[in-house]
Write a protein that holds these residues in place. Structure first.
Motif, short mmCIF file in Angstrom:
data_model
loop_
_atom_site.label_atom_id
_atom_site.label_comp_id
_atom_site.label_asym_id
_atom_site.label_seq_id
_atom_site.Cartn_x
_atom_site.Cartn_y
_atom_site.Cartn_z
N ASP A 248 0.80 -1.04 0.05
CA ASP A 248 -0.05 -0.05 0.02
C ASP A 248 0.61 1.23 0.05
OD1 ASP A 248 -1.46 2.29 1.79
OD2 ASP A 248 -3.03 1.04 0.75
N VAL A 249 0.68 2.28 -0.95
CA VAL A 249 1.60 3.41 -0.91
C VAL A 249 1.36 4.32 0.12
CG1 VAL A 249 1.75 5.59 -2.32
CG2 VAL A 249 1.46 3.45 -3.44
N GLU A 250 0.22 4.41 0.79
CA GLU A 250 -0.09 5.45 1.79
C GLU A 250 0.58 4.76 2.96
OE1 GLU A 250 -0.99 8.57 1.69
OE2 GLU A 250 -1.31 8.40 -0.55
N ARG A 251 0.15 3.62 3.31
CA ARG A 251 0.55 2.98 4.70
C ARG A 251 1.96 2.36 4.65
NH1 ARG A 251 -3.24 -1.16 5.77
NH2 ARG A 251 -3.79 -1.02 3.46
N SER A 252 2.66 2.10 3.54
CA SER A 252 3.88 1.41 3.25
C SER A 252 3.83 0.04 3.98
CB SER A 252 5.09 2.25 3.89
OG SER A 252 5.08 3.35 3.15
N GLU A 253 2.79 -0.86 3.90
CA GLU A 253 2.50 -1.90 4.61
C GLU A 253 2.17 -3.02 3.24
OE1 GLU A 253 -0.79 -1.63 7.22
OE2 GLU A 253 0.42 -0.55 8.63
N CYS A 254 2.57 -4.41 3.54
CA CYS A 254 2.28 -5.27 2.73
C CYS A 254 0.99 -5.70 2.45
CB CYS A 254 3.14 -6.50 3.09
SG CYS A 254 3.14 -7.85 1.87
N VAL A 255 0.40 -5.62 1.36
CA VAL A 255 -1.02 -6.06 1.52
C VAL A 255 -1.27 -7.47 1.24
CG1 VAL A 255 -3.33 -5.76 0.02
CG2 VAL A 255 -1.78 -3.71 0.28
N CYS A 256 -0.25 -8.11 0.52
CA CYS A 256 -0.43 -9.44 0.06
C CYS A 256 0.76 -10.14 -0.60
CB CYS A 256 -1.80 -9.93 -0.72
SG CYS A 256 -1.68 -9.50 -2.40
N SER A 257 1.06 -11.16 -0.50
CA SER A 257 2.17 -11.78 -1.39
C SER A 257 1.48 -12.85 -2.50
CB SER A 257 2.79 -12.90 -0.41
OG SER A 257 3.57 -12.09 0.47
N LEU A 258 2.31 -12.76 -3.71
CA LEU A 258 1.63 -13.40 -4.78
C LEU A 258 2.40 -14.79 -5.17
CD1 LEU A 258 1.53 -10.56 -7.35
CD2 LEU A 258 -0.21 -10.94 -5.90
N GLY A 259 2.02 -15.84 -4.88
CA GLY A 259 2.25 -17.10 -5.01
C GLY A 259 3.32 -17.51 -3.97
N LEU A 260 3.23 -18.98 -3.59
CA LEU A 260 3.91 -19.34 -2.42
C LEU A 260 4.78 -20.49 -2.70
CD1 LEU A 260 1.19 -19.40 0.11
CD2 LEU A 260 2.94 -17.71 -0.23
N GLU A 261 5.08 -20.77 -4.14
CA GLU A 261 5.56 -22.03 -4.64
C GLU A 261 6.98 -21.77 -5.42
OE1 GLU A 261 2.81 -24.53 -6.55
OE2 GLU A 261 1.65 -24.74 -4.86
N PHE A 262 7.41 -20.64 -5.28
CA PHE A 262 8.56 -20.29 -5.99
C PHE A 262 9.88 -20.93 -5.33
CE2 PHE A 262 6.20 -16.51 -6.69
CZ PHE A 262 6.56 -16.19 -8.16
N ARG A 263 10.72 -21.57 -6.21
CA ARG A 263 12.06 -22.01 -5.85
C ARG A 263 13.06 -21.07 -5.11
NH1 ARG A 263 11.64 -24.16 -10.96
NH2 ARG A 263 13.82 -23.14 -11.35
N ARG A 264 13.75 -21.60 -4.41
CA ARG A 264 14.84 -20.66 -3.59
C ARG A 264 15.79 -20.29 -4.89
NH1 ARG A 264 16.55 -19.45 1.14
NH2 ARG A 264 18.85 -18.77 1.39
N GLY A 265 15.86 -18.89 -4.96
CA GLY A 265 16.74 -18.25 -5.97
C GLY A 265 15.99 -17.94 -7.20
N ALA A 266 14.65 -18.15 -7.05
CA ALA A 266 13.73 -17.77 -8.42
C ALA A 266 13.41 -16.24 -8.30
CB ALA A 266 12.69 -18.64 -8.42
N GLY A 267 14.36 -15.47 -8.24
CA GLY A 267 14.05 -13.93 -8.26
C GLY A 267 13.47 -13.45 -9.25
N VAL A 268 12.60 -12.35 -9.12
CA VAL A 268 11.66 -11.86 -9.85
C VAL A 268 12.61 -10.71 -10.65
CG1 VAL A 268 9.39 -10.69 -10.74
CG2 VAL A 268 9.44 -12.52 -9.03
N LEU A 269 12.90 -10.65 -11.94
CA LEU A 269 13.91 -9.48 -12.64
C LEU A 269 13.15 -8.51 -13.14
CD1 LEU A 269 16.35 -12.08 -14.05
CD2 LEU A 269 16.59 -10.81 -11.95
N ASP A 270 11.83 -8.66 -13.55
CA ASP A 270 11.03 -7.72 -14.32
C ASP A 270 9.66 -7.92 -14.09
OD1 ASP A 270 11.07 -5.13 -15.48
OD2 ASP A 270 10.90 -6.22 -17.61
#
Length: 364
Positions: A248-270
């Motif tokens: 959230d832009v105003e509160r700077s708080e995490c609203v939610c996470s997208l996906g929970l099955e990412f492998r370790r090191g599977a970073g999102v580059l773009d």
């Protein structure tokens, strides 16, 4: 009665039943028919069936200055693999520049500078020398973004520079102590991510960050929602949390996470917002994913896999059906039709660059 003597509405109805080949042949009959067939309204229905013609699904024309007939011709040539290959600029050293096309001006990062080149109106080629150079970084430019009035760049020196495009004025934003890997800006709002494991929120009117969010992981990508109420961060996925999180832009708080099955090191580059509720992402795990932010819980609704199993460093969409992805390992750009599971077109091998029209960028 001659064909050209028919009422325009009747002639439009007749032409609406022709395909692009028949329309092209018909335009060679005479000058009167040629000028009539070349009207955008004649080609609009056909243009919607082709990828990358600038007609979105809601009917908006992204490139109104370019005739639709020419766009259909180029799109068909891409589909058939017929294209002209040209080298617009050369470097003596191996660089991976970041670039963006805004109208007839190409902005291109070159080490610590960003250079602006004009396209020649007669040939469409780049002028040899830049007409403007934006400088100030003490290290390489990692990322930059264009707005109507500013050019905002992040560098390996940890600084963010806000260059005015209308007058010779630069504002320095200091806060990160390591390289700024990513940033995005909309309507005076700036969000940046860094290797120092923080995300910072800025405004164009202040040199100090409005908020600093500890991420506990390296931040590789950020994207501000078109609604300006939220933004998404992509991290290196080296911790036990999802690399994709909505804030959230105003509160700077995490609203939610997208996906929970990412492998370790599977970073999102773009990542890129296709609409306020549709987000496209790519990264080290070789997948392009489409997320629907309206669903609860928010989840991936479609995905496409890079066939060479290489990391995807960049992604862009035309807002309609076409998706472009870039991989530096094999040096190729792939064009995808979101209605199909297989790759539509492959371009390369060459460097992965970033380019586009207006502020809707595309890396090629």
């Amino acid at each position: 009665m001659l064909l050209s003597q028919l009422p325009e509405d009747v002639l439009y109805h007749i032409l609406s039943h022709l395909d692009y080949k028949s329309l092209s042949r018909l335009s060679q009959v005479c000058k009167t028919i040629y000028h009539f067939v070349n009207r955008d309204v004649v080609w609009r229905k056909i243009a919607k069936e082709f990828l990358n013609t600038g007609i979105t699904r809601n009917g908006t024309d992204i490139y109104p200055s370019i005739p639709l007939k020419e766009r259909v011709k180029i799109a068909q040539n891409w589909y058939d693999g017929v294209c002209k290959r040209a080298i617009p600029l050369k470097w003596k050293t191996k660089l991976l520049p970041w670039l963006q096309l805004d109208g007839n001006v190409l902005f291109l990062s070159h080490a610590a500078d960003i250079r602006a080149y004009r396209l020649r109106p007669d040939s469409g080629r780049l002028q040899r020398n830049p007409f403007e150079i934006y400088s100030g970084h003490k290290g390489d430019v990692c990322r930059f973004v264009l707005t109507d009035s500013h050019l905002i760049s992040g560098g390996s020196d940890g600084r963010i520079l806000v260059h005015s495009r209308r007058r010779d004025k630069t504002l320095e934003l200091s806060g990160h102590n390591q390289e700024v890997n990513c940033l995005d800006s909309k309507n005076g709002l700036i969000v940046s991510g860094s290797r120092d494991q923080t995300t910072r929120i800025w405004s164009l009117t202040s040199s100090c960050p409005r908020d600093t969010i500890p991420m506990y992981d390296r931040v590789w990508s950020v994207a501000i929602s078109p609604t300006l109420r939220s933004f998404v961060t992509g991290t290196a996925c080296c911790e036990n949390v999802s690399p994709l999180r909505v804030w959230d832009v105003e509160r700077s708080e995490c609203v939610c996470s997208l996906g929970l099955e990412f492998r370790r090191g599977a970073g999102v580059l773009d990542m890129v917002f296709e609409s306020p509720f549709q987000l496209l992402t790519c990264g080290y795990d070789t997948f392009i994913r489409l997320w629907d932010l309206r669903l609860s819980p928010r989840k991936c609704v479609m995905e496409w896999e890079e066939p060479h199993d290489s990391a995807l460093y960049c992604i862009q969409t035309d807002g309609n059906h076409m998706i472009a992805s870039g991989s530096s390992y094999y040096g190729v750009v792939r064009l995808w039709d979101r209605r199909q599971s297989q790759c539509l077109q492959v371009c390369g091998p060459h460097c992965v660059l970033r380019m586009g029209v207006g502020h809707s960028t595309m890396r090629l």
